[in-house]
Scaffold this active site. Structure first.
Site, PDB file in Angstrom:
ATOM      1  N   ARG A 274     -33.038  32.298   1.816  1.00 18.85           N
ATOM      2  CA  ARG A 274     -33.205  32.037   3.253  1.00 18.85           C
ATOM      3  C   ARG A 274     -31.858  32.214   3.934  1.00 18.85           C
ATOM      4  NH1 ARG A 274     -31.995  26.997   5.071  1.00 18.85           N
ATOM      5  NH2 ARG A 274     -32.696  25.900   3.199  1.00 18.85           N
ATOM      6  N   HIS A 278     -32.879  26.018   7.513  1.00 17.05           N
ATOM      7  CA  HIS A 278     -34.218  25.595   7.081  1.00 17.05           C
ATOM      8  C   HIS A 278     -35.168  25.594   8.276  1.00 17.05           C
ATOM      9  CE1 HIS A 278     -37.449  23.315   5.293  1.00 17.05           C
ATOM     10  NE2 HIS A 278     -37.298  22.368   6.183  1.00 17.05           N
ATOM     11  N   TYR A 287     -24.253  22.318   3.635  1.00 20.54           N
ATOM     12  CA  TYR A 287     -24.602  22.276   2.210  1.00 20.54           C
ATOM     13  C   TYR A 287     -24.508  23.628   1.499  1.00 20.54           C
ATOM     14  CZ  TYR A 287     -29.167  23.675   4.183  1.00 20.54           C
ATOM     15  OH  TYR A 287     -30.174  24.324   4.876  1.00 20.54           O
TER      16      TYR A 287
END
Length: 388
Positions: A274, A278, A287
């Protein structure tokens, strides 16, 4: 298949050696099925049996996914759309899997697969209405689409139940359950997968393993080496495929579908990445590193597929700019239709719960309407609040 009534379940052989009675899960990583490597190289003999028109259509739908993602995120930033989940970077895994399904198949989405829903027949206007929270957009029965499931794993038992119904009805169709790599960690997924294998449901578990379940990397979600490996525990087959290779994804899902429709539920794990957040409510810089994202940017699927089309002599038949303009026009028309759609009033949230609304919900609706009449500024806040 179930054993005949009256016979005991097979218990297997016995041994005095505990080592012979111990199952040690393999930690070996299953090889990924790949036909088109990251540099666009391939063996012409392995190309799936698709017409030139289909090969070009695959590219167009991948472009649709990319453009819809880009424009939906912009709308969200302008406050014209609710939270949105982009599929940028996953165009090959999203599109090629749906392209391998048959018209009579059902798709159970989880939110990131815009182009798959559109391939299935869902109107682009309704996709926009869904992300604006309009309940009517959930009614896609005519297109074989279940409402996107935002809560992780909740659509898995429902999809398996639907697949079982297809089997009981003798339909030549399957239910394709799109999900991410975080879903197999949920109880809903494990219950659904187990039940599917028990009743031989024609359910295709299609996992897009993009490396993260929101912010949790795959290795923090499970001790298993892969999602496809988990299929063994449920008595199913598992296939691991390069999710950025549209040819391999199409071929894997196509062959899996033939297996599934005969009552053999299967997990197909497409390994992809991805590139966007998100959702529009996420900050991935907290992260993951820029180096990691750049590594995957260099391996994004559209560039790889362009190389293939050039090698096949099909790129000369494609005017990408004209194709992009056509998709943009389609998006503009859909947005105008979505803007013109009456989203309904406060009764919308009560409308589809029961044929006859119970008295307590009638009271709640009346109380809410009375509150809004007394405090119209509350409705202004609901309509004008920033979308996140």
């Amino acid at each position: 298949m179930s054993k005949p009534i009256g016979e005991p379940a097979p218990a297997g052989e016995t041994s005095h050696a505990i080592a012979e009675c111990t199952v040690a899960e393999s930690t070996d990583m299953l090889t990924r099925y790949q036909l088109l490597d990251p540099d666009g190289n391939y063996d012409p003999d392995t190309v799936p049996d698709l017409s030139d028109e289909d090969l070009i259509e695959l590219f167009r739908w991948m472009l649709v996914q990319q453009i819809v993602d880009q424009r939906m995120v912009k709308l969200q930033r302008r406050g014209e759309m609710g939270t949105y989940a982009s599929g940028r970077g996953q165009e090959a895994s999203i599109v090629a899997a749906s392209y391998a399904l048959e018209e009579q198949d059902w798709l159970f989405p989880y939110g990131r697969e815009a182009a798959a829903l559109l391939v299935q027949g869902m109107p682009l206007r309704d996709l926009m209405l869904y992300w604006r929270g309009v309940e009517d957009a959930n009614m896609q029965k005519d297109h074989g689409v279940f409402p996107p499931a935002i809560a992780i794993g909740t659509h898995i038992p429902v999809g398996v139940g639907h697949a079982w119904g297809q089997r009981l009805a003798g339909e030549d169709a399957i239910s394709a359950l799109y999900h991410g790599d975080g879903h197999p960690s949920t109880g809903e997924y494990q219950a659904g997968a187990n039940f599917a294998s028990v009743v031989d449901a024609p359910a295709l578990f299609y996992c897009q393993n993009n490396g993260y379940s929101i912010s949790a990397p795959f290795e923090a979600q499970t001790g298993a080496a892969s999602v496809s490996q988990k299929a063994l525990a449920w008595g199913m087959d598992g296939i691991r495929v390069d999710g950025n290779d549209p040819l391999a994804v199409y071929d894997a899902v196509r062959q899996a579908r033939e297996h599934v429709v005969d009552g053999n539920p299967t997990i197909v794990e497409a390994v992809t990445y991805r590139l966007d957040a998100h959702t529009t409510n996420d900050d991935p810089s907290r992260y993951r590193t820029d180096d990691e994202v750049e590594w995957w940017e260099r391996r994004e699927p559209l560039s790889r597929y362009r190389s293939f089309l050039e090698s096949e002599g099909l790129w000369d038949e494609i005017d990408e700019e004209a194709m992009r303009a056509e998709i943009d026009d389609w998006f503009d028309e859909a947005k105008a239709a979505a803007d013109a759609y009456d989203p309904g009033g406060v009764e919308e949230m009560f409308r589809h719960l029961y044929d006859d609304l119970p008295a307590e919900l009638e009271d709640q609706l009346a109380e809410f309407e009375a509150f809004l009449e007394e405090r119209p500024d509350a409705m202004d806040y609901i309509e004008e609040r920033p979308k996140r």
